[in-house]
Scaffold this motif. Structure first.
Motif, PDB file in Angstrom:
ATOM      1  N   HIS A  44      47.014  35.668  37.095  1.00  0.00           N
ATOM      2  CA  HIS A  44      45.978  35.853  38.118  1.00  0.00           C
ATOM      3  C   HIS A  44      46.555  36.544  39.349  1.00  0.00           C
ATOM      4  O   HIS A  44      45.985  37.528  39.861  1.00  0.00           O
ATOM      5  CB  HIS A  44      45.391  34.492  38.486  1.00  0.00           C
ATOM      6  N   TYR A  45      47.688  36.065  39.831  1.00  0.00           N
ATOM      7  CA  TYR A  45      48.342  36.693  40.983  1.00  0.00           C
ATOM      8  C   TYR A  45      48.828  38.089  40.637  1.00  0.00           C
ATOM      9  O   TYR A  45      48.745  39.023  41.450  1.00  0.00           O
ATOM     10  CB  TYR A  45      49.513  35.832  41.464  1.00  0.00           C
ATOM     11  N   ARG A  46      49.364  38.257  39.438  1.00  0.00           N
ATOM     12  CA  ARG A  46      49.887  39.559  39.022  1.00  0.00           C
ATOM     13  C   ARG A  46      48.794  40.625  39.049  1.00  0.00           C
ATOM     14  O   ARG A  46      49.001  41.738  39.532  1.00  0.00           O
ATOM     15  CB  ARG A  46      50.460  39.428  37.609  1.00  0.00           C
ATOM     16  N   ARG A  47      47.618  40.303  38.531  1.00  0.00           N
ATOM     17  CA  ARG A  47      46.526  41.279  38.506  1.00  0.00           C
ATOM     18  C   ARG A  47      46.062  41.632  39.918  1.00  0.00           C
ATOM     19  O   ARG A  47      45.744  42.794  40.208  1.00  0.00           O
ATOM     20  CB  ARG A  47      45.348  40.739  37.693  1.00  0.00           C
ATOM     21  N   ARG A  48      46.020  40.646  40.796  1.00  0.00           N
ATOM     22  CA  ARG A  48      45.593  40.931  42.170  1.00  0.00           C
ATOM     23  C   ARG A  48      46.643  41.776  42.906  1.00  0.00           C
ATOM     24  O   ARG A  48      46.297  42.666  43.681  1.00  0.00           O
ATOM     25  CB  ARG A  48      45.333  39.622  42.920  1.00  0.00           C
ATOM     26  N   LEU A  49      47.913  41.504  42.659  1.00  0.00           N
ATOM     27  CA  LEU A  49      48.956  42.311  43.279  1.00  0.00           C
ATOM     28  C   LEU A  49      48.931  43.742  42.734  1.00  0.00           C
ATOM     29  O   LEU A  49      49.079  44.704  43.498  1.00  0.00           O
ATOM     30  CB  LEU A  49      50.326  41.674  43.028  1.00  0.00           C
ATOM     31  N   ASP A  50      48.734  43.894  41.429  1.00  0.00           N
ATOM     32  CA  ASP A  50      48.682  45.235  40.839  1.00  0.00           C
ATOM     33  C   ASP A  50      47.538  46.050  41.428  1.00  0.00           C
ATOM     34  O   ASP A  50      47.669  47.265  41.647  1.00  0.00           O
ATOM     35  CB  ASP A  50      48.529  45.141  39.326  1.00  0.00           C
ATOM     36  N   ALA A  51      46.398  45.397  41.696  1.00  0.00           N
ATOM     37  CA  ALA A  51      45.261  46.097  42.296  1.00  0.00           C
ATOM     38  C   ALA A  51      45.622  46.594  43.697  1.00  0.00           C
ATOM     39  O   ALA A  51      45.199  47.680  44.113  1.00  0.00           O
ATOM     40  CB  ALA A  51      44.053  45.178  42.347  1.00  0.00           C
ATOM     41  N   ILE A  52      46.413  45.812  44.423  1.00  0.00           N
ATOM     42  CA  ILE A  52      46.866  46.235  45.757  1.00  0.00           C
ATOM     43  C   ILE A  52      47.850  47.392  45.639  1.00  0.00           C
ATOM     44  O   ILE A  52      47.775  48.372  46.389  1.00  0.00           O
ATOM     45  CB  ILE A  52      47.498  45.049  46.501  1.00  0.00           C
ATOM     46  N   PHE A  53      48.777  47.302  44.680  1.00  0.00           N
ATOM     47  CA  PHE A  53      49.782  48.355  44.511  1.00  0.00           C
ATOM     48  C   PHE A  53      49.151  49.689  44.138  1.00  0.00           C
ATOM     49  O   PHE A  53      49.683  50.760  44.471  1.00  0.00           O
ATOM     50  CB  PHE A  53      50.798  47.946  43.438  1.00  0.00           C
TER      51      PHE A  53
END
Length: 224
Positions: A44-53
């Motif tokens: 869940h955190y990984r997907r949200r961080l990837d969207a920011i990146f």
């Protein structure tokens, strides 16, 4: 209050603010949590961080992309409700005073009760084998298992304490957990291969997504 009565910390909606403040590492608490929780919450955190990146302002410190067969949802695995604590100011509902156990996700309220089954006031999908829980008249957390689902009619292992207007939670999603077990998240690094014929030799070049490449030990001289 006791740490066992605190709600779980969830800052996944504030990741960009935390990055702007200089945070460069995130710790996911694993105390009392199982493998499914780790897979679900970290992804869940990984997907949200990837969207920011993808916006190009910040960049991931590691290579590759994480993929999984499920859509992460923090409410699908162990949780006692969520709070941001003091990140945006003092919160009035930081504690789970009713129980230190996992409530899971709220499904809805009981709209009708039959002799061996009940229906909810919404169309949420429930599966055989799901674990349900609710608070009885003494505010004790009671659990039961879904034996059968026919349309909107849910037949649990036991009906004791279930009445119209009762809030029902799901603390074990059988279908979701099966997905977690079958295909947990995997990190894969993109590679490109170039095969050339030069000076009577086949030369294989391998380049990863960060531009690192190798030519060593990949040449094979052709026999005349």
């Amino acid at each position: 209050c006791s740490s066992d009565l605190l709600k779980d910390l969830n800052l996944s909606h504030h990741l960009e603010d935390l990055l702007t403040a200089g945070v460069r590492s995130f710790k996911i608490e694993g105390r009392l949590k199982d493998k499914g929780y780790v897979s679900n919450v970290v992804y869940h955190y990984r997907r949200r961080l990837d969207a920011i990146f993808e916006q190009g302002i910040y960049h991931a410190a590691s290579s590759g992309k994480v993929q999984a067969a499920f859509t992460p949802d923090p409410f699908k695995t162990f949780n006692r409700g969520y709070s941001t604590y003091f990140l945006t100011g003092r919160q009035a509902d930081m504690s789970s005073m009713d129980t230190p156990k996992s409530l899971g996700e709220p499904l809805g309220k009981v709209s009708a009760v039959q002799r061996q089954s009940f229906t909810l006031d919404n169309s949420v999908e429930v599966h055989n084998g799901d674990g349900l829980c609710f608070f009885d008249s003494q505010q004790e957390l009671i659990g039961t298992t879904v034996n059968q689902v026919n349309g909107k009619s849910i037949t649990p292992d036991k009906m004791d304490g279930i009445h119209t207007g009762l809030m029902i939670y799901r603390n074990h999603d059988h279908h979701f957990n099966a997905l977690l077990d079958r295909q947990p998240p995997e990190r894969k690094i993109g590679l490109s291969f170039t095969l050339e014929f030069n000076d009577n030799k086949l030369i294989l070049q391998v380049r990863d997504e960060d531009g690192f490449q190798t030519f060593e030990n990949v040449q094979a001289e052709l026999n005349p």
